[in-house]
Motif scaffolding. Structure first.
Motif, PDB file in Angstrom:
ATOM      1  N   SER A  58       0.818  -1.203   0.000  1.00 52.48           N
ATOM      2  CA  SER A  58       0.000   0.000   0.000  1.00 52.48           C
ATOM      3  C   SER A  58       0.858   1.262   0.000  1.00 52.48           C
ATOM      4  O   SER A  58       0.596   2.217  -0.741  1.00 52.48           O
ATOM      5  CB  SER A  58      -0.937  -0.007   1.217  1.00 52.48           C
ATOM      6  OG  SER A  58      -1.885  -1.047   1.127  1.00 52.48           O
ATOM      7  N   LEU A  59       1.886   1.276   0.845  1.00 53.87           N
ATOM      8  CA  LEU A  59       2.764   2.449   0.897  1.00 53.87           C
ATOM      9  C   LEU A  59       3.488   2.651  -0.435  1.00 53.87           C
ATOM     10  O   LEU A  59       3.672   3.788  -0.890  1.00 53.87           O
ATOM     11  CB  LEU A  59       3.763   2.295   2.042  1.00 53.87           C
ATOM     12  CG  LEU A  59       3.168   2.426   3.456  1.00 53.87           C
ATOM     13  CD1 LEU A  59       4.181   1.991   4.504  1.00 53.87           C
ATOM     14  CD2 LEU A  59       2.707   3.851   3.724  1.00 53.87           C
ATOM     15  N   ASP A  60       3.889   1.551  -1.066  1.00 53.35           N
ATOM     16  CA  ASP A  60       4.535   1.659  -2.375  1.00 53.35           C
ATOM     17  C   ASP A  60       3.555   2.199  -3.422  1.00 53.35           C
ATOM     18  O   ASP A  60       3.927   3.011  -4.282  1.00 53.35           O
ATOM     19  CB  ASP A  60       5.058   0.295  -2.822  1.00 53.35           C
ATOM     20  CG  ASP A  60       6.290  -0.139  -2.039  1.00 53.35           C
ATOM     21  OD1 ASP A  60       6.883   0.705  -1.348  1.00 53.35           O
ATOM     22  OD2 ASP A  60       6.640  -1.338  -2.113  1.00 53.35           O
ATOM     23  N   ALA A  61       2.298   1.741  -3.359  1.00 49.02           N
ATOM     24  CA  ALA A  61       1.291   2.204  -4.319  1.00 49.02           C
ATOM     25  C   ALA A  61       1.017   3.693  -4.150  1.00 49.02           C
ATOM     26  O   ALA A  61       0.838   4.423  -5.132  1.00 49.02           O
ATOM     27  CB  ALA A  61       0.003   1.404  -4.151  1.00 49.02           C
ATOM     28  N   ILE A  62       0.998   4.166  -2.903  1.00 50.64           N
ATOM     29  CA  ILE A  62       0.814   5.599  -2.649  1.00 50.64           C
ATOM     30  C   ILE A  62       1.974   6.379  -3.256  1.00 50.64           C
ATOM     31  O   ILE A  62       1.789   7.412  -3.921  1.00 50.64           O
ATOM     32  CB  ILE A  62       0.705   5.871  -1.137  1.00 50.64           C
ATOM     33  CG1 ILE A  62      -0.554   5.204  -0.560  1.00 50.64           C
ATOM     34  CG2 ILE A  62       0.687   7.372  -0.864  1.00 50.64           C
ATOM     35  CD1 ILE A  62      -0.571   5.162   0.966  1.00 50.64           C
ATOM     36  N   GLY A  63       3.198   5.881  -3.031  1.00 56.23           N
ATOM     37  CA  GLY A  63       4.373   6.543  -3.577  1.00 56.23           C
ATOM     38  C   GLY A  63       4.357   6.577  -5.099  1.00 56.23           C
ATOM     39  O   GLY A  63       4.701   7.596  -5.717  1.00 56.23           O
ATOM     40  N   GLU A  64       3.944   5.475  -5.713  1.00 59.35           N
ATOM     41  CA  GLU A  64       3.869   5.430  -7.176  1.00 59.35           C
ATOM     42  C   GLU A  64       2.859   6.449  -7.704  1.00 59.35           C
ATOM     43  O   GLU A  64       3.133   7.148  -8.690  1.00 59.35           O
ATOM     44  CB  GLU A  64       3.477   4.017  -7.619  1.00 59.35           C
ATOM     45  CG  GLU A  64       3.337   3.848  -9.116  1.00 59.35           C
ATOM     46  CD  GLU A  64       2.898   2.446  -9.491  1.00 59.35           C
ATOM     47  OE1 GLU A  64       1.936   2.316 -10.275  1.00 59.35           O
ATOM     48  OE2 GLU A  64       3.508   1.489  -8.979  1.00 59.35           O
ATOM     49  N   ALA A  65       1.709   6.527  -7.031  1.00 60.32           N
ATOM     50  CA  ALA A  65       0.687   7.483  -7.467  1.00 60.32           C
ATOM     51  C   ALA A  65       1.165   8.918  -7.297  1.00 60.32           C
ATOM     52  O   ALA A  65       0.908   9.784  -8.147  1.00 60.32           O
ATOM     53  CB  ALA A  65      -0.603   7.246  -6.680  1.00 60.32           C
ATOM     54  N   LEU A  66       1.868   9.189  -6.199  1.00 64.46           N
ATOM     55  CA  LEU A  66       2.400  10.540  -5.987  1.00 64.46           C
ATOM     56  C   LEU A  66       3.422  10.901  -7.049  1.00 64.46           C
ATOM     57  O   LEU A  66       3.442  12.021  -7.575  1.00 64.46           O
ATOM     58  CB  LEU A  66       3.023  10.638  -4.595  1.00 64.46           C
ATOM     59  CG  LEU A  66       2.059  10.804  -3.416  1.00 64.46           C
ATOM     60  CD1 LEU A  66       2.784  10.587  -2.096  1.00 64.46           C
ATOM     61  CD2 LEU A  66       1.405  12.188  -3.445  1.00 64.46           C
ATOM     62  N   THR A  67       4.294   9.954  -7.374  1.00 70.15           N
ATOM     63  CA  THR A  67       5.323  10.215  -8.380  1.00 70.15           C
ATOM     64  C   THR A  67       4.706  10.455  -9.751  1.00 70.15           C
ATOM     65  O   THR A  67       5.110  11.368 -10.491  1.00 70.15           O
ATOM     66  CB  THR A  67       6.300   9.030  -8.453  1.00 70.15           C
ATOM     67  OG1 THR A  67       6.924   8.849  -7.172  1.00 70.15           O
ATOM     68  CG2 THR A  67       7.368   9.268  -9.511  1.00 70.15           C
ATOM     69  N   ALA A  68       3.697   9.641 -10.094  1.00 71.75           N
ATOM     70  CA  ALA A  68       3.118   9.714 -11.435  1.00 71.75           C
ATOM     71  C   ALA A  68       2.092  10.825 -11.582  1.00 71.75           C
ATOM     72  O   ALA A  68       1.913  11.360 -12.685  1.00 71.75           O
ATOM     73  CB  ALA A  68       2.470   8.376 -11.795  1.00 71.75           C
ATOM     74  N   ASN A  69       1.426  11.178 -10.465  1.00 73.47           N
ATOM     75  CA  ASN A  69       0.332  12.147 -10.568  1.00 73.47           C
ATOM     76  C   ASN A  69       0.527  13.358  -9.667  1.00 73.47           C
ATOM     77  O   ASN A  69       0.275  14.490 -10.074  1.00 73.47           O
ATOM     78  CB  ASN A  69      -0.999  11.460 -10.266  1.00 73.47           C
ATOM     79  CG  ASN A  69      -2.189  12.380 -10.395  1.00 73.47           C
ATOM     80  OD1 ASN A  69      -2.520  13.121  -9.479  1.00 73.47           O
ATOM     81  ND2 ASN A  69      -2.836  12.328 -11.564  1.00 73.47           N
ATOM     82  N   GLY A  70       0.922  13.107  -8.419  1.00 74.12           N
ATOM     83  CA  GLY A  70       1.202  14.218  -7.501  1.00 74.12           C
ATOM     84  C   GLY A  70       0.067  14.586  -6.577  1.00 74.12           C
ATOM     85  O   GLY A  70       0.284  15.222  -5.544  1.00 74.12           O
ATOM     86  N   ARG A  71      -1.190  14.198  -6.916  1.00 73.48           N
ATOM     87  CA  ARG A  71      -2.344  14.566  -6.092  1.00 73.48           C
ATOM     88  C   ARG A  71      -3.057  13.283  -5.687  1.00 73.48           C
ATOM     89  O   ARG A  71      -3.727  12.646  -6.511  1.00 73.48           O
ATOM     90  CB  ARG A  71      -3.280  15.503  -6.853  1.00 73.48           C
ATOM     91  CG  ARG A  71      -2.583  16.730  -7.437  1.00 73.48           C
ATOM     92  CD  ARG A  71      -3.591  17.699  -8.015  1.00 73.48           C
ATOM     93  NE  ARG A  71      -4.341  18.366  -6.961  1.00 73.48           N
ATOM     94  CZ  ARG A  71      -5.637  18.649  -7.011  1.00 73.48           C
ATOM     95  NH1 ARG A  71      -6.363  18.259  -8.051  1.00 73.48           N
ATOM     96  NH2 ARG A  71      -6.238  19.275  -6.013  1.00 73.48           N
ATOM     97  N   VAL A  72      -2.899  12.915  -4.408  1.00 73.96           N
ATOM     98  CA  VAL A  72      -3.344  11.594  -3.963  1.00 73.96           C
ATOM     99  C   VAL A  72      -4.145  11.698  -2.665  1.00 73.96           C
ATOM    100  O   VAL A  72      -3.742  12.382  -1.714  1.00 73.96           O
ATOM    101  CB  VAL A  72      -2.144  10.643  -3.744  1.00 73.96           C
ATOM    102  CG1 VAL A  72      -2.605   9.293  -3.176  1.00 73.96           C
ATOM    103  CG2 VAL A  72      -1.391  10.435  -5.050  1.00 73.96           C
ATOM    104  N   ILE A  73      -5.285  11.000  -2.630  1.00 77.40           N
ATOM    105  CA  ILE A  73      -6.083  10.811  -1.418  1.00 77.40           C
ATOM    106  C   ILE A  73      -5.996   9.337  -1.042  1.00 77.40           C
ATOM    107  O   ILE A  73      -6.151   8.464  -1.904  1.00 77.40           O
ATOM    108  CB  ILE A  73      -7.554  11.224  -1.650  1.00 77.40           C
ATOM    109  CG1 ILE A  73      -7.653  12.743  -1.815  1.00 77.40           C
ATOM    110  CG2 ILE A  73      -8.449  10.749  -0.504  1.00 77.40           C
ATOM    111  CD1 ILE A  73      -9.035  13.232  -2.200  1.00 77.40           C
ATOM    112  N   VAL A  74      -5.754   9.078   0.230  1.00 72.73           N
ATOM    113  CA  VAL A  74      -5.601   7.708   0.722  1.00 72.73           C
ATOM    114  C   VAL A  74      -6.817   7.332   1.553  1.00 72.73           C
ATOM    115  O   VAL A  74      -7.285   8.112   2.389  1.00 72.73           O
ATOM    116  CB  VAL A  74      -4.321   7.565   1.575  1.00 72.73           C
ATOM    117  CG1 VAL A  74      -4.196   6.150   2.125  1.00 72.73           C
ATOM    118  CG2 VAL A  74      -3.100   7.923   0.753  1.00 72.73           C
ATOM    119  N   THR A  75      -7.330   6.117   1.340  1.00 79.44           N
ATOM    120  CA  THR A  75      -8.417   5.587   2.151  1.00 79.44           C
ATOM    121  C   THR A  75      -8.155   4.112   2.432  1.00 79.44           C
ATOM    122  O   THR A  75      -7.112   3.573   2.069  1.00 79.44           O
ATOM    123  CB  THR A  75      -9.776   5.793   1.447  1.00 79.44           C
ATOM    124  OG1 THR A  75     -10.829   5.466   2.348  1.00 79.44           O
ATOM    125  CG2 THR A  75      -9.885   4.945   0.186  1.00 79.44           C
ATOM    126  N   GLY A  76      -9.083   3.456   3.118  1.00 75.30           N
ATOM    127  CA  GLY A  76      -8.944   2.029   3.390  1.00 75.30           C
ATOM    128  C   GLY A  76      -8.336   1.730   4.747  1.00 75.30           C
ATOM    129  O   GLY A  76      -8.140   2.620   5.583  1.00 75.30           O
TER     130      GLY A  76
END
Length: 436
Positions: A58-76
């Motif tokens: 999950s932490l890696d997926a958040i990092g990937e989304a931040l790198t690729a997009n920059g605007r991320v909301i986390v839930t779950g």
């Protein structure tokens, strides 16, 4: 143009249902769903946080989304650990916990406002909502949370106590799904056997008739929809015995996903499991006596703190006696906040691996033998995918993504189609068959 949302869904089928609900609401609010990070104006990551490997993913997926997009909301589930998330990824826009549908949608509205003028296409959102599974099967979540306090588990602290849906609410959703083309309903919750206990099995009304909010009555009602009904995460409480005749009579699938977790009474006691192993073998024998077609899947943990060689041998003996159809196994790993972390007798990593290998080797032989026994038999299968030779399908003994497959030879087979086929070959996990 409508604002575009990217979505990453991790974890179990229960989290997948949460993702579907969030996406449905956002689509109704006028948002589009983007297929890539680059096309999205904001990304939601629905996380899992049950074990260390899931947290890391999950932490890696958040990092990937931040790198690729920059605007991320986390839930779950991992959202319960906001400080841990922000220490690793300080630039996430917002963090919410599991089942926090309204909070996720509100966070999206704050950071990416919905269209000022309602999108007329919102009327095109299907009645069954946005789904992330193939068209012909769907997960049907009947409750949230869990009242047990197993020593290795932190799910209750993440998802709360048992919170069942009324039977009429569940059945209305099931009916919408079947009317949309769903041919298999996979009933899920954290503890499916406990369904309705918190409601005191209150009665609701569906299609003009009363239906009690209990697992048995729910299954009877679901059986009227003429689709496959498969039960997952069924704790072996005594009232589960009443479901077996429904399986024998083909009203629901002859399939039980029962998380036994171990075969040693001593280890089960340390795990604080709500059911022990002493009478399970006799009950399995009775279940199969009533319904010979019954397939049983289960999961086990090896290397639990304090597990001895003798305990592990008891587990192997249990598997030899139970002859389960499908088995998954986990090597115990500490989970932050779990009481089991304080237990003495930590099992060395190599011993865990050796026990895992021994268990899976034993079970591979058992599973293969049970598949071999199906040679020459005619079985009903549900087609998942068309191929040049025929189709990839599943039998009543096979849940999607976790069990085996049936490779079917035959012309013109389409996803969602149910056909009868004779078994011509059996492997370690899969079957091969030919349409009758």
């Amino acid at each position: 143009m409508s604002p575009r949302i990217g979505f990453v869904s991790l974890g179990c089928p229960k989290a997948l249902v949460d993702s579907e609900r969030i996406l449905t609401q956002l689509r109704m609010d006028g948002y589009e769903v983007a297929g890539t990070y680059e096309d999205a104006e904001l990304v939601i990551v629905n996380t899992c946080g049950f074990i260390d490997a899931a947290k890391a993913e999950s932490l890696d997926a958040i990092g990937e989304a931040l790198t690729a997009n920059g605007r991320v909301i986390v839930t779950g589930c991992l959202g319960k650990r906001e400080r841990e998330i922000r220490e690793r990824h300080p630039h996430v826009l917002d963090v919410t916990g599991p089942q926090a549908y309204e909070s996720v949608v509100a966070a999206v509205h704050r950071h990416l406002p919905p269209p000022a003028i309602p999108d007329p296409r919102m009327d095109l959102v299907p009645r069954q909502g946005i789904r992330l599974t193939p068209r012909h099967y769907a997960y049907l979540k009947i409750s949230e949370g869990c009242n047990h306090r197993c020593s290795f588990c932190i799910i209750p602290s993440m998802r709360g106590k048992l919170n069942s849906r009324m039977a009429d609410d569940v059945l209305n959703e099931a009916q919408r799904l079947t009317e949309s083309g769903v041919r298999e309903l996979l009933v899920i919750s954290q503890d499916t056997s406990a369904y309705g206990a918190d409601l005191k099995y209150r009665t609701g009304f569906w299609n003009g008739r009363p239906v009690k909010s209990s697992l048995y009555d729910l299954c009877v009602a679901l059986s009227s929809l003429d689709v496959w009904v498969r039960l997952h995460y069924v704790y072996p409480y005594p009232h589960v015995d009443a479901l077996i005749p429904l399986m024998r009579d083909a009203r629901i699938l002859p399939y039980l996903d029962v998380p036994f977790q171990h075969g040693s009474p001593r280890v089960l006691k340390m795990m604080r499991r709500p059911a022990a192993a002493e009478n399970i073998l006799e009950r399995i024998r009775r279940w199969r006596e009533i319904c010979p077609e019954l397939a049983i899947r289960s999961t086990f943990i090896v290397g639990f703190p304090g597990e001895t060689d003798s305990d592990f041998q008891t587990l192997l003996d249990f598997l030899n006696a139970a002859q389960l159809d499908r088995v998954g196994c986990f090597r115990y790993s500490p989970v932050d906040g779990a009481e089991a972390n304080r237990l003495p007798g930590a099992v060395p990593k190599q011993v865990k691996q050796d026990r895992y290998d021994a268990l899976m080797h034993l079970q591979a032989g058992i599973s293969a033998a049970r598949l071999q026994a199906k040679l020459g038999r005619t079985i009903e299968v549900l087609v998942d995918e068309s191929t040049a030779e025929g189709a990839i399908a599943r039998s009543s003994a096979d849940a999607p993504e976790i069990d085996g497959l049936v490779h079917v030879a035959g012309p013109g087979l389409q996803p969602g189609q149910r056909v009868h086929a004779v078994v011509t070959e059996a492997g370690d996990h899969d079957l091969w068959a030919k349409v009758v």
